[in-house]
Design a protein around this motif. Structure first.
Motif, PDB file in Angstrom:
ATOM      1  N   GLY A 110       0.651  -1.116   0.015  1.00  0.00           N
ATOM      2  CA  GLY A 110       0.065  -0.058  -0.245  1.00  0.00           C
ATOM      3  C   GLY A 110       0.589   1.396   0.047  1.00  0.00           C
ATOM      4  O   GLY A 110       0.298   2.427  -0.026  1.00  0.00           O
ATOM      5  N   LEU A 111       1.980   1.258   0.032  1.00  0.00           N
ATOM      6  CA  LEU A 111       2.955   2.335   0.016  1.00  0.00           C
ATOM      7  C   LEU A 111       3.485   2.438  -1.491  1.00  0.00           C
ATOM      8  O   LEU A 111       3.946   1.343  -2.063  1.00  0.00           O
ATOM      9  N   ILE A 112       3.645   3.578  -2.101  1.00  0.00           N
ATOM     10  CA  ILE A 112       4.303   3.785  -3.299  1.00  0.00           C
ATOM     11  C   ILE A 112       5.764   4.537  -2.857  1.00  0.00           C
ATOM     12  O   ILE A 112       5.655   5.717  -2.323  1.00  0.00           O
ATOM     13  N   ALA A 113       6.741   4.146  -3.627  1.00  0.00           N
ATOM     14  CA  ALA A 113       7.797   4.904  -3.595  1.00  0.00           C
ATOM     15  C   ALA A 113       8.072   5.635  -5.037  1.00  0.00           C
ATOM     16  O   ALA A 113       8.138   4.874  -6.102  1.00  0.00           O
ATOM     17  N   LEU A 114       8.214   6.937  -4.870  1.00  0.00           N
ATOM     18  CA  LEU A 114       8.270   7.735  -6.195  1.00  0.00           C
ATOM     19  C   LEU A 114       9.186   8.794  -6.312  1.00  0.00           C
ATOM     20  O   LEU A 114       9.710   8.926  -5.002  1.00  0.00           O
ATOM     21  N   LYS A 115       9.870   9.190  -7.491  1.00  0.00           N
ATOM     22  CA  LYS A 115      10.857  10.280  -7.248  1.00  0.00           C
ATOM     23  C   LYS A 115      10.599  11.494  -8.207  1.00  0.00           C
ATOM     24  O   LYS A 115       9.865  11.151  -9.370  1.00  0.00           O
ATOM     25  N   ASN A 116      11.108  12.450  -7.990  1.00  0.00           N
ATOM     26  CA  ASN A 116      11.115  13.617  -8.959  1.00  0.00           C
ATOM     27  C   ASN A 116      12.289  13.612  -9.702  1.00  0.00           C
ATOM     28  O   ASN A 116      13.214  14.365  -8.689  1.00  0.00           O
ATOM     29  N   GLY A 117      12.586  13.238 -10.714  1.00  0.00           N
ATOM     30  CA  GLY A 117      13.651  13.301 -11.518  1.00  0.00           C
ATOM     31  C   GLY A 117      14.719  12.144 -10.690  1.00  0.00           C
ATOM     32  O   GLY A 117      14.101  11.087 -10.237  1.00  0.00           O
ATOM     33  N   GLU A 118      15.917  12.643 -10.249  1.00  0.00           N
ATOM     34  CA  GLU A 118      16.806  11.753  -9.649  1.00  0.00           C
ATOM     35  C   GLU A 118      17.446  12.283  -8.204  1.00  0.00           C
ATOM     36  O   GLU A 118      18.146  11.742  -7.713  1.00  0.00           O
ATOM     37  N   ASN A 119      16.500  13.461  -7.919  1.00  0.00           N
ATOM     38  CA  ASN A 119      17.123  14.189  -6.847  1.00  0.00           C
ATOM     39  C   ASN A 119      16.098  14.183  -5.664  1.00  0.00           C
ATOM     40  O   ASN A 119      16.591  14.471  -4.326  1.00  0.00           O
ATOM     41  N   ASP A 120      14.812  13.618  -5.679  1.00  0.00           N
ATOM     42  CA  ASP A 120      13.917  13.746  -4.570  1.00  0.00           C
ATOM     43  C   ASP A 120      13.042  12.457  -4.666  1.00  0.00           C
ATOM     44  O   ASP A 120      12.750  11.854  -5.616  1.00  0.00           O
ATOM     45  N   ILE A 121      13.199  11.690  -3.464  1.00  0.00           N
ATOM     46  CA  ILE A 121      12.302  10.361  -3.256  1.00  0.00           C
ATOM     47  C   ILE A 121      11.412  10.595  -2.247  1.00  0.00           C
ATOM     48  O   ILE A 121      11.597  11.123  -1.180  1.00  0.00           O
ATOM     49  N   ALA A 122      10.269   9.956  -2.370  1.00  0.00           N
ATOM     50  CA  ALA A 122       9.114  10.224  -1.502  1.00  0.00           C
ATOM     51  C   ALA A 122       8.624   8.620  -1.307  1.00  0.00           C
ATOM     52  O   ALA A 122       8.434   8.089  -2.206  1.00  0.00           O
ATOM     53  N   LEU A 123       7.999   8.468  -0.105  1.00  0.00           N
ATOM     54  CA  LEU A 123       7.291   7.375   0.440  1.00  0.00           C
ATOM     55  C   LEU A 123       5.773   8.034   0.520  1.00  0.00           C
ATOM     56  O   LEU A 123       5.641   8.895   1.442  1.00  0.00           O
ATOM     57  N   TRP A 124       4.835   7.300  -0.002  1.00  0.00           N
ATOM     58  CA  TRP A 124       3.461   7.865  -0.311  1.00  0.00           C
ATOM     59  C   TRP A 124       2.376   6.724  -0.144  1.00  0.00           C
ATOM     60  O   TRP A 124       2.594   5.635  -0.814  1.00  0.00           O
ATOM     61  N   ASN A 125       1.266   6.930   0.785  1.00  0.00           N
ATOM     62  CA  ASN A 125       0.193   6.017   0.965  1.00  0.00           C
ATOM     63  C   ASN A 125      -0.931   6.663   0.343  1.00  0.00           C
ATOM     64  O   ASN A 125      -1.555   7.544   0.952  1.00  0.00           O
ATOM     65  N   PRO A 126      -1.199   6.425  -1.004  1.00  0.00           N
ATOM     66  CA  PRO A 126      -2.381   7.188  -1.547  1.00  0.00           C
ATOM     67  C   PRO A 126      -3.888   6.873  -0.996  1.00  0.00           C
ATOM     68  O   PRO A 126      -4.567   7.987  -0.999  1.00  0.00           O
ATOM     69  N   TRP A 138      22.337   9.039  -0.869  1.00  0.00           N
ATOM     70  CA  TRP A 138      23.172   8.613  -1.641  1.00  0.00           C
ATOM     71  C   TRP A 138      24.157   9.806  -2.078  1.00  0.00           C
ATOM     72  O   TRP A 138      24.029  10.929  -1.710  1.00  0.00           O
ATOM     73  N   SER A 139      25.280   9.368  -2.600  1.00  0.00           N
ATOM     74  CA  SER A 139      26.471  10.246  -3.118  1.00  0.00           C
ATOM     75  C   SER A 139      26.107  11.059  -4.386  1.00  0.00           C
ATOM     76  O   SER A 139      25.249  10.960  -5.044  1.00  0.00           O
ATOM     77  N   ASP A 140      26.813  12.161  -4.319  1.00  0.00           N
ATOM     78  CA  ASP A 140      26.666  13.043  -5.464  1.00  0.00           C
ATOM     79  C   ASP A 140      27.223  12.140  -7.019  1.00  0.00           C
ATOM     80  O   ASP A 140      28.027  11.315  -6.751  1.00  0.00           O
ATOM     81  N   PHE A 141      26.606  12.566  -8.094  1.00  0.00           N
ATOM     82  CA  PHE A 141      26.920  11.899  -9.177  1.00  0.00           C
ATOM     83  C   PHE A 141      26.793  12.690 -10.551  1.00  0.00           C
ATOM     84  O   PHE A 141      26.259  13.753 -10.395  1.00  0.00           O
ATOM     85  N   ASP A 142      27.530  12.258 -11.537  1.00  0.00           N
ATOM     86  CA  ASP A 142      27.291  13.213 -12.604  1.00  0.00           C
ATOM     87  C   ASP A 142      26.527  12.571 -13.732  1.00  0.00           C
ATOM     88  O   ASP A 142      25.974  11.250 -13.668  1.00  0.00           O
ATOM     89  N   ASP A 143      26.723  13.209 -14.847  1.00  0.00           N
ATOM     90  CA  ASP A 143      26.015  12.351 -16.079  1.00  0.00           C
ATOM     91  C   ASP A 143      26.694  11.161 -16.564  1.00  0.00           C
ATOM     92  O   ASP A 143      25.978  10.241 -17.393  1.00  0.00           O
ATOM     93  N   GLN A 167      26.385   3.135 -10.460  1.00  0.00           N
ATOM     94  CA  GLN A 167      27.558   2.906 -11.149  1.00  0.00           C
ATOM     95  C   GLN A 167      28.469   4.233 -11.744  1.00  0.00           C
ATOM     96  O   GLN A 167      28.169   4.892 -12.572  1.00  0.00           O
ATOM     97  N   PHE A 168      29.507   4.349 -11.054  1.00  0.00           N
ATOM     98  CA  PHE A 168      30.259   5.537 -11.337  1.00  0.00           C
ATOM     99  C   PHE A 168      31.426   5.260 -12.351  1.00  0.00           C
ATOM    100  O   PHE A 168      31.878   4.108 -12.441  1.00  0.00           O
ATOM    101  N   GLY A 169      31.508   6.145 -13.313  1.00  0.00           N
ATOM    102  CA  GLY A 169      32.787   5.920 -14.169  1.00  0.00           C
ATOM    103  C   GLY A 169      32.515   6.748 -15.285  1.00  0.00           C
ATOM    104  O   GLY A 169      31.474   7.516 -15.758  1.00  0.00           O
ATOM    105  N   ARG A 170      33.678   7.109 -16.477  1.00  0.00           N
ATOM    106  CA  ARG A 170      33.668   7.710 -17.550  1.00  0.00           C
ATOM    107  C   ARG A 170      34.152   6.835 -18.516  1.00  0.00           C
ATOM    108  O   ARG A 170      35.258   6.643 -18.863  1.00  0.00           O
TER     109      ARG A 170
END
Length: 378
Positions: A110-126, A138-143, A167-170
């Motif tokens: 009954g809980l939903i985990a959703l995110k706004n882009g990759e920067n915010d995460i919420a747990l929500w009971n509709p 989580w750690s900072d990451f780039d493109d 997964q980090f890397g160039r």
């Protein structure tokens, strides 16, 4: 009913919908106390899961496997009861007023985990309209980094956990970090892990039976998945799950993994007119049914969502795709599939949901309270 024994009251009330129970909280303090108790919340949830009661279909605007959804209504989430699929309502989710896409990570109890882009995460009971925004764990990451998320329930510790793999890397993977957030303790940990795999079309994980699962590759140049990697939410360790034996794997062009009736399921969508086989993982993989080639017409993508109450049909979500979008062929459809006769049993028209790019999942309405955990501001 207040004069009846508490256990009898609990048995009767546990058969009602969440909507009715929220209204009954206002009847009296004893009713409110009973309905809010963790024992009743778990009793009601377990009954709903065991009887396939209080199930809904969540429909959200997130990218389809084949096309961009920039021209569709990003950020909107709808819900339709499995008992009355013809009518859907738009939900006021935590990121409704934010810009960009709001992908759903997963749903559990009954809980939903959703995110706004990759920067915010919420747990929500509709059902209760309550939510919490999670701190950045989580750690900072780039493109140059790839990431996938997961969400599920650890029954041993009675804890909900959100997992982020980065997964980090160039140009090549240098190292992989896993960050795990615990709702119960409102704490997290980050560690580098030995993860000799590559994400297959990075998609968020599927929760089933205490584990979060991702489809992965052994080589970075691969297209389809080579195996499934599962993360045990109790031990917080990884293990491998082999794919089922696929006779027509060479013609497969898209693999899908999801939760079907509480179990992990896998399907491989093949070139027309090959059938789409549905496999369920219990003790081992079992092929439970197949969609015959052309049974729904020519489609690119299809997944099983839920059994009908009688158990003789399966609700199927399919996606019809054509490169020429002006022809209007890019669309989603819900259909019932007759298991015994192996044929389509009628398309479902859901009013209130605009046509477009859509992601679907089954959700159980529940009273699970985010406020039941310490240090929560709900």
């Amino acid at each position: 009913m207040e004069r009846l024994p508490r256990d009898l009251n609990m048995n009767i009330l546990s058969r009602l919908s969440v909507k009715c129970l929220l209204r009954l909280r206002c009847v009296s303090k004893p009713f409110c106390s009973l309905i809010d108790s963790q024992k009743f919340v778990k009793t009601h949830l377990n009954r709903s899961i065991e009887t396939d009661f209080n199930l809904s279909v969540i429909l959200s605007y997130t990218p389809a496997p084949m096309i961009s959804c920039s021209r569709y209504g990003q950020g909107k989430i709808f819900s339709a009861s499995l008992d009355s699929l013809n009518i859907a309502v738009e939900l006021d989710h935590p990121f409704k007023n934010c810009t960009g896409e709001t992908p759903i990570i997963d749903t559990c109890n009954g809980l939903i985990a959703l995110k706004n882009g990759e920067n915010d995460i919420a747990l929500w009971n509709p059902s209760t309209k309550k939510h919490v925004l999670l701190p950045k764990f989580w750690s900072d990451f780039d493109d140059y980094a790839d990431l996938v998320d997961g969400f599920g329930y650890d029954a041993v510790s009675d804890d909900y956990k959100v997992v982020r793999l980065i997964q980090f890397g160039r140009g090549k993977v240098e190292y992989t970090e896993i960050a795990v957030y615990s709702l119960k303790s409102n704490s997290s940990r980050r560690i580098r892990v030995d993860f000799p795999y590559y994400f297959s079309h990075p998609r968020d994980g599927t929760f089933a039976r205490g584990h979060v699962h991702w489809l992965v590759l052994n080589e970075p140049e691969g297209y389809n998945g080579d195996l499934i990697v599962a993360f045990d939410l109790k031990s917080e360790e990884f293990f491998e799950v082999p794919l089922p034996h696929l006779e027509n794997r060479d013609s497969g062009n898209l693999m899908y993994m999801g939760n079907f009736s509480g179990c992990l399921y896998f399907s491989c969508f093949c070139d027309y007119p090959e059938p789409v086989d549905i496999w369920i993982m219990k003790e081992s993989w079992t092929k439970v049914f197949s969609f015959a080639g052309g049974v729904f017409g020519i489609f690119t993508y299809a997944k099983a969502l839920a059994y009908s109450k009688s158990g003789d049909k399966v609700l199927v979500d399919k996606f019809l795709y054509d490169e020429d979008e002006d022809e209007g062929i890019n669309k989603w459809e819900l259909d019932w599939y007759d298991l015994q006769n192996q044929r389509a049993a009628g398309q479902v028209t859901v009013h209130g949901v605009p046509q477009g790019c859509r992601y679907t999942m089954i959700y159980v309405d529940s009273l699970v309270s985010l406020a039941a955990y310490p240090e929560r501001d709900v």
